[in-house]
Design an enzyme around this catalytic site. Structure first.
Site, PDB file in Angstrom:
ATOM      1  N   HIS A 122       1.178   1.520 -13.362  1.00  0.00           N
ATOM      2  CA  HIS A 122       1.835   0.044 -13.794  1.00  0.00           C
ATOM      3  C   HIS A 122       3.301   0.563 -14.002  1.00  0.00           C
ATOM      4  O   HIS A 122       3.667   1.834 -14.454  1.00  0.00           O
ATOM      5  CB  HIS A 122       1.366  -0.170 -15.145  1.00  0.00           C
ATOM      6  CG  HIS A 122       2.079  -1.493 -15.440  1.00  0.00           C
ATOM      7  ND1 HIS A 122       1.629  -2.509 -14.910  1.00  0.00           N
ATOM      8  CD2 HIS A 122       3.156  -1.787 -16.442  1.00  0.00           C
ATOM      9  CE1 HIS A 122       2.526  -3.520 -15.592  1.00  0.00           C
ATOM     10  NE2 HIS A 122       3.332  -2.857 -16.377  1.00  0.00           N
TER      11      HIS A 122
ATOM     12  N   ASN B 139      -5.182   2.932 -13.075  1.00  0.00           N
ATOM     13  CA  ASN B 139      -4.313   1.950 -12.636  1.00  0.00           C
ATOM     14  C   ASN B 139      -2.845   2.583 -12.846  1.00  0.00           C
ATOM     15  O   ASN B 139      -2.753   3.580 -13.724  1.00  0.00           O
ATOM     16  CB  ASN B 139      -4.403   0.769 -13.441  1.00  0.00           C
ATOM     17  CG  ASN B 139      -3.082  -0.367 -12.768  1.00  0.00           C
ATOM     18  OD1 ASN B 139      -3.073  -0.447 -11.790  1.00  0.00           O
ATOM     19  ND2 ASN B 139      -2.554  -0.974 -13.962  1.00  0.00           N
TER      20      ASN B 139
ATOM     21  N   GLY C 208       0.934  -1.298   0.051  1.00  0.00           N
ATOM     22  CA  GLY C 208       0.070  -0.252   0.090  1.00  0.00           C
ATOM     23  C   GLY C 208       0.710   1.355  -0.102  1.00  0.00           C
ATOM     24  O   GLY C 208       0.375   2.407   0.311  1.00  0.00           O
TER      25      GLY C 208
END
Ligand code: GRF
Length: 215
Positions: free
Chosen positions: A114, A112, A13
């Site tokens: 990446h 997202n 996280g």
């Protein structure tokens, strides 16, 4: 404008923490309504608790993808969300889940990050594969999610050089530091309506509206 987001994570996280810290410092106009994890005990849960954010743990073990996603969808739908933000969520989202979170232009409201310069090195070993390949320039990508894995309209990318004395660890650490800068920045740009991708599509919406009005 402030945006309401849910962050989905599976692991430590650190991107979640960067987002929550940017909010705490007044650098990001967002509210994290929910942190949802699929791995019990994931570090992201402790970080959410530290910042006083609601959490949901929905383990996927022993469930079909559909069963798991129905629970995830139900949990997410309890909140008024502008975006779903993936931060190390190690599950592929099906088109069924994505179709529950579509904007008026047909894009999924799912973002997202990446750890590579997409379309190079998709998959779960972005940094490792780039490093093993011997790239001279690596990077990170923030993108809107579509039905394909690590694919969809690119919102931002940031590159970094591989140093001659890099180990995989130092290479990854440099990339991660960039992730922690770029993800809150992109979210803030979205909150302010300032990511060029969104501007482009907002502009075409306006054109479409004008054309409809002319008819
Ligand atoms: C990050 O490298 C992110 O780019 C990738 O998964 C990792 C998650 O790390 N999708 P963390 O859980 O945010 O620390």
């Amino acid at each position: 404008m402030s945006i309401n987001i849910a962050v989905l994570a599976s692991g430590r996280g650190s991107n979640l923490e960067a987002i929550l810290e940017a909010i705490a410092q007044g650098k990001l106009d967002a509210v994290v309504k929910l942190v949802l994890v699929n791995v019990p005990g994931a570090g992201a849960l402790d970080i959410a608790t530290k910042y006083g954010v609601a959490t949901a743990v929905i383990p996927n073990a022993g469930m079909t993808r559909k069963e798991h996603e129905e629970k995830v969808i139900a949990e997410l739908k309890k909140h008024e969300l502008d975006f779903i933000v993936l931060a190390g969520y190690m599950r592929v989202l099906s088109s069924h889940l994505l179709s529950n979170f579509k904007d008026s232009r047909g894009f999924f409201k799912v973002i997202n990050i990446h750890p590579s310069l997409l379309p190079a090195f998709p998959g779960v070993r972005g940094y490792e594969e780039a490093f093993e390949y011997g790239v001279k320039v690596a990077g990170v990508t923030v993108h809107l999610v579509d039905e394909k894995v690590d694919h969809g309209p690119i919102l931002a990318q940031a590159a970094f050089d591989r140093q001659p004395d890099d180990t995989l660890e130092s290479f990854k650490a440099r990339g991660l530091k960039i992730e922690h800068e770029i993800y809150p920045q992109v979210l803030q740009a979205i909150a302010k309506g300032g990511v060029s991708f969104f501007q482009r599509h907002a502009a075409s919406d306006v054109t479409a509206d004008r054309e409809t009005a002319r008819r």
